[in-house]
Structures are given as C-alpha cells and as structure tokens.
Design an enzyme around this catalytic site. Structure first.
Site, PDB file in Angstrom:
ATOM      1  N   HIS A   1      -4.972  -6.105  -2.463  1.00  0.00           N
ATOM      2  CA  HIS A   1      -4.708  -5.475  -1.260  1.00  0.00           C
ATOM      3  C   HIS A   1      -5.715  -5.920  -0.354  1.00  0.00           C
ATOM      4  CE1 HIS A   1      -2.026  -2.343  -3.075  1.00  0.00           C
ATOM      5  NE2 HIS A   1      -1.107  -3.195  -2.467  1.00  0.00           N
TER       6      HIS A   1
ATOM      7  N   HIS B   1       2.283  -7.872  -5.236  1.00  0.00           N
ATOM      8  CA  HIS B   1       1.645  -7.053  -3.993  1.00  0.00           C
ATOM      9  C   HIS B   1       0.549  -8.038  -3.547  1.00  0.00           C
ATOM     10  CE1 HIS B   1       3.546  -2.964  -3.734  1.00  0.00           C
ATOM     11  NE2 HIS B   1       4.210  -3.192  -4.859  1.00  0.00           N
TER      12      HIS B   1
ATOM     13  N   ASP C   1       6.679   2.334   0.007  1.00  0.00           N
ATOM     14  CA  ASP C   1       5.474   1.553  -0.541  1.00  0.00           C
ATOM     15  C   ASP C   1       4.552   2.350  -0.844  1.00  0.00           C
ATOM     16  OD1 ASP C   1       4.394  -1.037  -1.185  1.00  0.00           O
ATOM     17  OD2 ASP C   1       3.329  -1.003   0.845  1.00  0.00           O
TER      18      ASP C   1
ATOM     19  N   ALA D   1      -0.101 -10.029  -1.173  1.00  0.00           N
ATOM     20  CA  ALA D   1       0.109 -11.302  -1.152  1.00  0.00           C
ATOM     21  C   ALA D   1      -0.412 -11.994   0.169  1.00  0.00           C
ATOM     22  CB  ALA D   1       1.535 -11.741  -1.023  1.00  0.00           C
TER      23      ALA D   1
ATOM     24  N   SER E   1       4.767   2.739   4.039  1.00  0.00           N
ATOM     25  CA  SER E   1       3.661   3.405   3.054  1.00  0.00           C
ATOM     26  C   SER E   1       3.817   4.992   3.431  1.00  0.00           C
ATOM     27  CB  SER E   1       2.343   2.942   3.370  1.00  0.00           C
ATOM     28  OG  SER E   1       1.910   3.301   4.525  1.00  0.00           O
TER      29      SER E   1
HETATM   30  P1  13P Z   1      -1.608  -7.451   1.600  1.00  0.00           P
HETATM   31  O1  13P Z   1      -2.872  -6.240   2.016  1.00  0.00           O
HETATM   32  O2  13P Z   1      -2.304  -8.451   1.019  1.00  0.00           O
HETATM   33  O3  13P Z   1      -0.692  -7.715   2.743  1.00  0.00           O
HETATM   34  O4  13P Z   1      -0.534  -6.546   0.922  1.00  0.00           O
HETATM   35  C1  13P Z   1       0.460  -5.679   1.147  1.00  0.00           C
HETATM   36  C2  13P Z   1       0.888  -4.898  -0.035  1.00  0.00           C
HETATM   37  O5  13P Z   1       1.021  -5.084  -1.167  1.00  0.00           O
HETATM   38  C3  13P Z   1       1.722  -3.549   0.203  1.00  0.00           C
HETATM   39  O6  13P Z   1       2.019  -2.883  -0.735  1.00  0.00           O
HETATM   40  O1  G3H Z   2      -0.622  -1.492   0.157  1.00  0.00           O
HETATM   41  C1  G3H Z   2      -0.582  -0.526   1.122  1.00  0.00           C
HETATM   42  C2  G3H Z   2      -0.197  -1.257   2.457  1.00  0.00           C
HETATM   43  O2  G3H Z   2      -0.946  -2.110   2.881  1.00  0.00           O
HETATM   44  C3  G3H Z   2      -0.023  -0.011   3.388  1.00  0.00           C
HETATM   45  O3  G3H Z   2      -1.047   0.448   3.742  1.00  0.00           O
HETATM   46  O4  G3H Z   2      -1.350   2.854   3.230  1.00  0.00           O
HETATM   47  O5  G3H Z   2      -2.866   1.953   5.114  1.00  0.00           O
HETATM   48  O6  G3H Z   2      -0.389   2.094   5.458  1.00  0.00           O
HETATM   49  P1  G3H Z   2      -1.575   1.774   4.411  1.00  0.00           P
HETATM   50 ZN    ZN Z   3       0.926  -3.012  -2.140  1.00  0.00          ZN
END
Ligand code: 13P
Ligand code: G3H
Ligand code: ZN
Length: 297
Positions: free
Chosen positions: A179, A209, A81, A211, A49
């Site tokens: 998420h 996403h 991501d 999941a 990310s």
């Molecule tokens: P989770 O928070 O369910 O693990 O989702 C991860 C995700 O979609 C990252 O892009």
């Molecule tokens: O969907 C986002 C991912 O879980 C990453 O999260 O932005 O805290 O790294 P983050």
């Molecule tokens: Zn995501």
C-alpha cells in the site's frame, strides 16, 4: 441494485480484464469514479475502508453510490475494503454493501483461517461475496530483509489450504505489492502469482491490492495471469491533493469549496479513467447499460 464482486469478477475473468476497485471517502471522489465509469462504460467496484465508513458514514456512502448507479447505469459493487473486525463487516452489511473483505492477515495462519471462515459464513448468509487475504502486504515504509519479504508473501500451497478451508470467493495476494507509494520500482513476483493461479485459480478469484505506482506493463502481466480486481487508492488521493493545491496556488483568496474541489474531481477522474483503460474494462458494460437504461450506448 448493486452487483456483487463475484458478478463483476467472473465477467472479468471471461472477458480477460480486471475491474478497478477505487477507494472513496466522500462525494467528490465518488463523483470522479462514476464519471470515469460512465464515460468508459465500465463496471466498477467502489471500495470503502473502515476508516472511510467512520469518516463519512457507511449509509451516506451507499446512498451516494445508489444514486450514481441509477444515473449512470453502470454495474457497481460496493465493497468493504480491509475489514479487520467483525463490527466492520456488520456495519457494511447493515448499510447495504454488496461485498466484503475480511483482512485477517495480521493474525497467525490458523487464526486467519478461523476468522475468515466466520466472515464467509456471515457474508454468504446474506448473499454477498467475501474476499480474504493471505500473506501480509508489507508497508513501503517497513524496513525488512529479503527473507522477511519472502515470508510475508502468499505461499501457493498454503493459498489452496486457505481457500478450501475458508470458502472465500476472492483471494488478495501478496507478491511484493504494498500500500502507499513504492520506494523505487516495485518488484512483483509473477512466478509466484502464476503458481497461485494454477493452484487456486479455479477455486477463488484473484485480487491485487496496492496497485498505485505499479508500472503499466506489470499491471498487464498481472491481468494476464488471472488478476480480476485491482485496488487503487493512493493515486486518487494524490490527484485530489494535486487538484486542490494547484488551484489554491493560482487563487489563494478563494474560499468557495466548490471552486477548489472541482479541479480535484477533474484530476481524480483522469486517474480513474486511465486505470479503467489500463485494466481493460472499458466498454465491458455496454450491453448491461443498454439493458438497464433501455437505450443503445
Ligand atoms: P494503493 O495504496 O496502492 O492505492 O492500494 C490501495 C489498496 O490496496 C486499497 O485496498
Ligand atoms: O488499503 C487501504 C486503503 O488505502 C484505505 O486506506 O484505511 O486510510 O482509508 P484508509
Ligand atoms: Zn488494500
């Protein structure tokens, strides 16, 4: 060296499985993901990310992934991501990522289309795949009404318009997924997913996403309806924390990070390995590993 998400997801579509996109932020998480991929002989997508890039440095994460890819021989994509700004996309491309996601889902529809189309131009110009998101992944902490929930989901006809006008390779769908941890049992709208698959399934690959915490049978249903990439972060974070916490409770005086990070790697490995099995990608890379390592596996 790295595969694109397209390479891995088209293979997954042919094989009737999904590739796990596992988020990493550091060496320990990366090691756990690669250990599982190697043992399961599975392709993986390493998801990074913008905040992970900020935390660890995109080039550090790519360097670790390169070494692990060489050592394990598994097919790997390094994927941005939820890039929400163009500077995220540029940093990822400059660091050597093989795939990017532009997440314009916070913008009004026309703006999302315009910005995603720009992201696709950029990604395709350097030969990498591009994922877009339509519909909003509502946070588990958001208190929303039933009609707001409906409105946040991906509309199948709009998905067709979005895919055709942006040229994205993969579409992240919003079908009740979120998420973080779900409050109660997630209610995924499989009818909607089926409809999206019928309408855009031959034009874009489908991504799920949020999941973590989705029951196994729902994951299997999602894969059977055409999902070929599944994102997991929260369950890995939880395992990291559990590993460190469990060790520190037993050994409150230990200050050597290697001692308390090792159980974290072990816990995260178990999660990733279990997801790979669930997504059906175990052994999907057997021939590929044999080819790149020159050894039968
Ligand atoms: P989770 O928070 O369910 O693990 O989702 C991860 C995700 O979609 C990252 O892009
Ligand atoms: O969907 C986002 C991912 O879980 C990453 O999260 O932005 O805290 O790294 P983050
Ligand atoms: Zn995501």
């Amino acid at each position: 060296m790295f595969k694109t998400n397209n390479d891995l997801m088209f293979q997954a579509r042919k094989g009737g499985y999904a590739v796990g996109a596992f988020n990493t932020n550091d060496l320990e998480i990366t090691q756990a993901i690669f250990k599982a991929a190697k043992e399961e002989k599975s392709p993986i997508i390493l998801a990074v990310s913008p905040s992970a890039m900020k935390y660890a440095g995109p080039r550090n994460l790519v360097a670790m992934a390169k070494i692990a890819t060489e050592e394990t021989g598994v097919p790997v994509a390094v994927h941005l991501d939820h890039g929400t700004e163009f500077e995220h996309l540029v940093s990822a491309i400059q660091a050597g990522f093989s795939s990017i996601m532009y997440d314009g889902s916070k913008h009004p529809y026309e703006e999302n289309v315009r910005l995603t189309a720009e992201a696709v131009k950029l990604g395709h110009a350097v030969g990498i795949s591009v994922e877009g998101e339509l519909g909003r992944l509502v946070g588990t902490e958001d208190h929303i009404t039933v009609s707001e929930r409906e409105a946040s989901m991906t509309h199948p006809d709009q998905a067709l318009d979005y895919v055709e006008r942006t040229g994205i390779d993969a579409l992240a769908v919003s079908i009740g997924n979120a998420h973080g941890w779900y409050k109660g049992k997630p209610e995924l709208d499989f009818k909607r997913l089926e409809e999206i698959g019928k309408i855009v399934g031959d034009k874009a690959l489908l991504v799920l996403h949020g999941a973590s915490g989705i029951p196994d049978e729902d994951i299997r249903t999602a894969v059977s309806l055409g999902i070929t990439k599944i994102n997991i972060d929260t369950e890995i974070r939880d395992a990291f924390r559990r590993g460190v916490e469990g060790f520190m409770k037993e050994n409150p005086d230990v200050i050597d990070p290697r001692k308390f990070l090792k159980p974290a790697i072990d816990e995260m490995y178990k999660i990733v390995s279990g997801k790979i099995k669930l997504f059906g990608s175990s052994n999907a890379a057997t021939d590929y590993i044999a080819e790149v390592t020159g050894r039968a596996v």
